[in-house]
Design a protein around this motif. Structure first.
Motif, PDB file in Angstrom:
ATOM      1  N   ASP A 258       0.883  -1.116   0.063  1.00 17.85           N
ATOM      2  CA  ASP A 258      -0.035   0.017  -0.022  1.00 17.85           C
ATOM      3  C   ASP A 258       0.870   1.238  -0.051  1.00 17.85           C
ATOM      4  O   ASP A 258       0.505   2.193   0.498  1.00 17.85           O
ATOM      5  CB  ASP A 258      -0.733  -0.024   1.275  1.00 17.85           C
ATOM      6  N   ALA A 259       1.945   1.167  -0.678  1.00 17.52           N
ATOM      7  CA  ALA A 259       2.885   2.287  -0.577  1.00 17.52           C
ATOM      8  C   ALA A 259       2.247   3.661  -1.143  1.00 17.52           C
ATOM      9  O   ALA A 259       2.263   4.655  -0.568  1.00 17.52           O
ATOM     10  CB  ALA A 259       4.012   2.120  -1.343  1.00 17.52           C
ATOM     11  N   PRO A 260       1.542   3.665  -2.180  1.00 15.66           N
ATOM     12  CA  PRO A 260       1.103   4.760  -3.023  1.00 15.66           C
ATOM     13  C   PRO A 260      -0.023   5.525  -1.770  1.00 15.66           C
ATOM     14  O   PRO A 260      -0.076   6.659  -1.594  1.00 15.66           O
ATOM     15  CB  PRO A 260       0.287   4.313  -4.007  1.00 15.66           C
ATOM     16  N   ARG A 261      -0.723   4.541  -0.881  1.00 13.00           N
ATOM     17  CA  ARG A 261      -1.605   5.197   0.139  1.00 13.00           C
ATOM     18  C   ARG A 261      -0.573   5.886   1.253  1.00 13.00           C
ATOM     19  O   ARG A 261      -0.840   6.998   1.843  1.00 13.00           O
ATOM     20  CB  ARG A 261      -2.421   4.057   0.808  1.00 13.00           C
ATOM     21  N   LEU A 262       0.364   5.222   1.649  1.00 11.64           N
ATOM     22  CA  LEU A 262       1.459   5.726   2.832  1.00 11.64           C
ATOM     23  C   LEU A 262       1.922   7.021   2.348  1.00 11.64           C
ATOM     24  O   LEU A 262       1.964   8.299   2.926  1.00 11.64           O
ATOM     25  CB  LEU A 262       2.300   5.013   2.883  1.00 11.64           C
ATOM     26  N   ILE A 263       2.199   7.259   0.777  1.00 11.58           N
ATOM     27  CA  ILE A 263       2.961   8.516   0.175  1.00 11.58           C
ATOM     28  C   ILE A 263       1.665   9.716   0.544  1.00 11.58           C
ATOM     29  O   ILE A 263       2.025  10.637   0.615  1.00 11.58           O
ATOM     30  CB  ILE A 263       3.000   8.087  -1.269  1.00 11.58           C
ATOM     31  N   GLY A 264       0.371   9.185   0.226  1.00 10.89           N
ATOM     32  CA  GLY A 264      -0.522  10.266   0.471  1.00 10.89           C
ATOM     33  C   GLY A 264      -0.707  10.666   1.792  1.00 10.89           C
ATOM     34  O   GLY A 264      -1.472  11.803   2.047  1.00 10.89           O
ATOM     35  N   ALA A 265      -0.145  10.095   2.793  1.00 11.55           N
ATOM     36  CA  ALA A 265      -0.347  10.438   4.202  1.00 11.55           C
ATOM     37  C   ALA A 265       0.889  11.533   4.652  1.00 11.55           C
ATOM     38  O   ALA A 265       0.755  12.050   5.482  1.00 11.55           O
ATOM     39  CB  ALA A 265      -0.173   9.260   4.960  1.00 11.55           C
ATOM     40  N   LEU A 266       1.770  11.654   3.652  1.00  8.88           N
ATOM     41  CA  LEU A 266       2.787  12.655   3.721  1.00  8.88           C
ATOM     42  C   LEU A 266       2.706  14.150   3.859  1.00  8.88           C
ATOM     43  O   LEU A 266       1.479  14.622   2.991  1.00  8.88           O
ATOM     44  CB  LEU A 266       4.066  12.322   2.936  1.00  8.88           C
ATOM     45  N   ASP A 267       3.132  15.008   4.445  1.00  2.92           N
ATOM     46  CA  ASP A 267       3.172  16.268   4.202  1.00  2.92           C
ATOM     47  C   ASP A 267       4.074  16.849   3.139  1.00  2.92           C
ATOM     48  O   ASP A 267       3.860  17.798   2.405  1.00  2.92           O
ATOM     49  CB  ASP A 267       3.550  16.979   5.458  1.00  2.92           C
ATOM     50  N   ILE A 268       5.411  16.135   3.029  1.00  5.57           N
ATOM     51  CA  ILE A 268       6.385  16.407   2.088  1.00  5.57           C
ATOM     52  C   ILE A 268       7.131  15.129   1.833  1.00  5.57           C
ATOM     53  O   ILE A 268       7.200  14.356   2.404  1.00  5.57           O
ATOM     54  CB  ILE A 268       7.526  17.278   2.760  1.00  5.57           C
ATOM     55  N   ASN A 269       7.126  14.926   0.447  1.00  7.56           N
ATOM     56  CA  ASN A 269       7.782  13.740  -0.326  1.00  7.56           C
ATOM     57  C   ASN A 269       9.301  14.160  -0.636  1.00  7.56           C
ATOM     58  O   ASN A 269       9.248  15.201  -1.087  1.00  7.56           O
ATOM     59  CB  ASN A 269       6.875  13.353  -1.683  1.00  7.56           C
ATOM     60  N   THR A 270      10.138  13.203  -0.590  1.00  2.74           N
ATOM     61  CA  THR A 270      11.349  13.529  -1.060  1.00  2.74           C
ATOM     62  C   THR A 270      11.931  12.399  -2.105  1.00  2.74           C
ATOM     63  O   THR A 270      11.485  11.190  -2.034  1.00  2.74           O
ATOM     64  CB  THR A 270      12.474  13.507   0.032  1.00  2.74           C
ATOM     65  N   ALA A 271      12.871  12.748  -2.960  1.00  2.00           N
ATOM     66  CA  ALA A 271      13.557  11.744  -3.537  1.00  2.00           C
ATOM     67  C   ALA A 271      15.094  12.433  -3.912  1.00  2.00           C
ATOM     68  O   ALA A 271      15.358  13.064  -4.952  1.00  2.00           O
ATOM     69  CB  ALA A 271      12.937  11.626  -4.953  1.00  2.00           C
ATOM     70  N   ASP A 332       6.143  26.504   6.128  1.00  2.00           N
ATOM     71  CA  ASP A 332       5.151  27.202   5.384  1.00  2.00           C
ATOM     72  C   ASP A 332       4.061  26.214   5.075  1.00  2.00           C
ATOM     73  O   ASP A 332       4.301  25.943   3.776  1.00  2.00           O
ATOM     74  CB  ASP A 332       5.954  27.931   4.338  1.00  2.00           C
ATOM     75  N   PRO A 333       2.986  25.933   5.752  1.00  2.00           N
ATOM     76  CA  PRO A 333       2.128  24.956   5.480  1.00  2.00           C
ATOM     77  C   PRO A 333       1.242  25.398   4.169  1.00  2.00           C
ATOM     78  O   PRO A 333       0.773  24.573   3.364  1.00  2.00           O
ATOM     79  CB  PRO A 333       1.227  24.664   6.618  1.00  2.00           C
ATOM     80  N   ALA A 334       1.126  26.785   4.162  1.00  2.00           N
ATOM     81  CA  ALA A 334       0.357  27.512   2.956  1.00  2.00           C
ATOM     82  C   ALA A 334       1.047  26.966   1.695  1.00  2.00           C
ATOM     83  O   ALA A 334       0.577  26.651   0.703  1.00  2.00           O
ATOM     84  CB  ALA A 334      -0.061  28.931   3.212  1.00  2.00           C
ATOM     85  N   ALA A 335       2.302  27.093   1.715  1.00  2.00           N
ATOM     86  CA  ALA A 335       3.135  26.763   0.449  1.00  2.00           C
ATOM     87  C   ALA A 335       2.994  25.440  -0.029  1.00  2.00           C
ATOM     88  O   ALA A 335       2.880  24.986  -0.957  1.00  2.00           O
ATOM     89  CB  ALA A 335       4.653  27.235   0.626  1.00  2.00           C
ATOM     90  N   ARG A 336       2.915  24.416   1.199  1.00  2.00           N
ATOM     91  CA  ARG A 336       2.830  22.969   0.737  1.00  2.00           C
ATOM     92  C   ARG A 336       1.414  22.791   0.127  1.00  2.00           C
ATOM     93  O   ARG A 336       1.638  21.945  -0.727  1.00  2.00           O
ATOM     94  CB  ARG A 336       2.905  22.190   2.108  1.00  2.00           C
ATOM     95  N   VAL A 337       0.546  23.474   0.709  1.00  2.00           N
ATOM     96  CA  VAL A 337      -0.901  23.181  -0.143  1.00  2.00           C
ATOM     97  C   VAL A 337      -0.871  23.638  -1.406  1.00  2.00           C
ATOM     98  O   VAL A 337      -1.382  23.194  -2.165  1.00  2.00           O
ATOM     99  CB  VAL A 337      -2.106  24.050   0.653  1.00  2.00           C
ATOM    100  N   ARG A 338      -0.164  25.071  -1.760  1.00  2.00           N
ATOM    101  CA  ARG A 338      -0.098  25.628  -2.814  1.00  2.00           C
ATOM    102  C   ARG A 338       0.556  24.823  -4.030  1.00  2.00           C
ATOM    103  O   ARG A 338      -0.004  24.237  -5.103  1.00  2.00           O
ATOM    104  CB  ARG A 338       0.429  26.953  -2.707  1.00  2.00           C
ATOM    105  N   MET A 339       1.800  24.502  -3.512  1.00  2.00           N
ATOM    106  CA  MET A 339       2.591  23.553  -4.356  1.00  2.00           C
ATOM    107  C   MET A 339       1.834  22.164  -4.636  1.00  2.00           C
ATOM    108  O   MET A 339       2.003  21.705  -5.676  1.00  2.00           O
ATOM    109  CB  MET A 339       3.740  23.279  -3.827  1.00  2.00           C
ATOM    110  N   GLY A 340       1.331  21.487  -3.692  1.00  2.00           N
ATOM    111  CA  GLY A 340       0.496  20.343  -3.896  1.00  2.00           C
ATOM    112  C   GLY A 340      -0.743  20.358  -4.910  1.00  2.00           C
ATOM    113  O   GLY A 340      -0.652  19.492  -5.582  1.00  2.00           O
ATOM    114  N   ARG A 341      -1.146  21.432  -4.809  1.00  2.00           N
ATOM    115  CA  ARG A 341      -2.468  21.700  -5.892  1.00  2.00           C
ATOM    116  C   ARG A 341      -1.857  21.914  -7.176  1.00  2.00           C
ATOM    117  O   ARG A 341      -2.390  21.272  -8.225  1.00  2.00           O
ATOM    118  CB  ARG A 341      -3.036  22.924  -5.300  1.00  2.00           C
ATOM    119  N   ASN A 342      -0.653  22.752  -7.373  1.00  2.00           N
ATOM    120  CA  ASN A 342      -0.025  22.898  -8.576  1.00  2.00           C
ATOM    121  C   ASN A 342       0.490  21.260  -9.077  1.00  2.00           C
ATOM    122  O   ASN A 342       0.449  21.145 -10.346  1.00  2.00           O
ATOM    123  CB  ASN A 342       1.082  23.759  -8.402  1.00  2.00           C
TER     124      ASN A 342
END
Length: 370
Positions: A258-271, A332-342
């Protein structure tokens, strides 16, 4: 339909082979058939997708290959090509590519290969002439421009290379429900409700750079936690996580279906990879769920993230830049939301499965029309 734009008198008849198969491959094949291509699938007997193909009306057969030179199976494939009149054979993984080549010598069909990673192709490696440097290949579909550049630099003729992004569909992720997944992750790993959760999803060998994420964590606030999704194959990760400054803040999931579901639980993803990236699936899976990512410049990663708009891109092995960009998103949680939407909008605009289907069908027709 797609075929109407081309001069071929009949739709291309293509045999497309993979191993177990990913949803991107399954949906591409189904979409090609809907677009007028006479697409047939050849997947391993253990693949869970045979029933889905049957429901979609895609002719399907099993193809279990032992290695890159399974001559008994290659003879069987050759029989399929000759007896059923396949115009194209399209291999989506190494064994399938190599055995399609063996099967096609002296026959008029076209051979298409898929390449999804940077590196490990060299003029001086004889095994590469079984696949990527073999003259019997007509086209190699590269998953990113970085892969295309790498193959050209490695001796593959430029006119054999084409980049087609492996597309996704946002609807595949809508049911994952990141908010519910976060609550479950918090409970499973005893993560405080108000913590900021940063993650990486990979088979974590040293090349994947998970050690960089943990080193960055050393200077991030105590309410920042890290979720490492996948097998921790880099032995230094457990040592780093044992640092007293990270006590209780680093969580290893091990392999998770269920890795895709766990990724969706993150606030920030990294690679924070050091190399070999094609078009990193786990980054796309996060983007599709509105999760911004901080990635390195390895391979195709910079093609995925618009720096400052859908996440951040940092130089390979630049720990300072990685830490600073993660810290900026933590603060900056607002930036996270904006970037996630983009990011989610970019999946629809730049990495949609319909574009993959259209471009692949066009390639089939172009090869037959030439």
């Amino acid at each position: 339909m797609v075929r109407d734009r081309h001069k071929s008198e009949h739709p291309p008849k293509a045999l497309i082979a993979a191993g177990g198969g990913h949803i991107t491959e399954v949906e591409m094949i189904k979409g090609l058939r809907e677009a007028g291509v006479d697409a047939h699938a050849a997947f391993e007997s253990s693949s869970p997708h045979h029933e889905a193909f049957a429901r979609a009306g895609v002719p399907t057969r099993t193809l279990d290959l032992k290695n890159n030179a399974d001559f008994a199976k290659a003879r069987q494939i050759r029989g399929w090509i000759k007896d059923e009149g396949f115009d194209i054979v399209h291999g989506l993984a190494n064994r399938q590519v190599a055995n399609f080549i063996w099967a096609s010598y002296g026959l008029p069909n076209k051979v298409i290969a898929y390449r999804g990673a940077v590196g490990h192709v060299s003029r001086w490696d004889p095994t590469c002439y079984i696949k990527w440097l073999n003259p019997r290949i007509d086209r190699i579909i590269c998953v990113s421009q970085a892969v295309e550049r790498d193959l050209a630099d490695s001796g593959v003729r430029a006119d054999k290379l084409v980049t087609i992004y492996k597309g996704h569909d946002l609807s595949w992720y809508d049911a994952l429900d990141g908010r519910a997944a976060r609550a479950e992750v918090n409970e499973e790993f005893s993560i405080p409700e108000r913590a900021t959760l940063i993650g990486i999803a990979a088979n974590m060998r040293p090349v994947k750079g998970a050690d960089l994420l943990l080193n960055a964590m050393l200077e991030l606030p105590d309410d920042v936690h890290a979720l490492l999704i996948g097998e921790a194959r880099d032995p230094q990760l457990k040592t780093l996580a044992a640092d007293e400054r990270l006590e209780g803040r680093v969580h290893f999931t091990g392999f998770r279906p269920d890795a895709p579901r766990l990724i969706g639980a993150l606030d920030i993803n990294t690679a924070p990879s050091r190399g070999r990236e094609g078009l990193t699936k786990t980054v796309i899976e996060g983007m599709a769920q509105g999760i911004p990512a901080v990635v390195s410049t390895a391979g195709g990663l910079p093609e995925m993230i618009r720096d400052g708009e859908t996440g951040y891109v940092v130089p390979i092995d630049d720990l300072t830049a990685l830490r600073e960009r993660i810290a900026a998103l933590v603060q900056d949680p607002a930036a996270r939301v904006r970037m996630g939407r983009n990011a989610r909008a970019d999946i629809r605009r730049r990495f949609d499965i319909s574009a993959t289907i259209r471009q692949t069908a066009d390639l089939y027709h172009a090869l037959l029309d030439a």
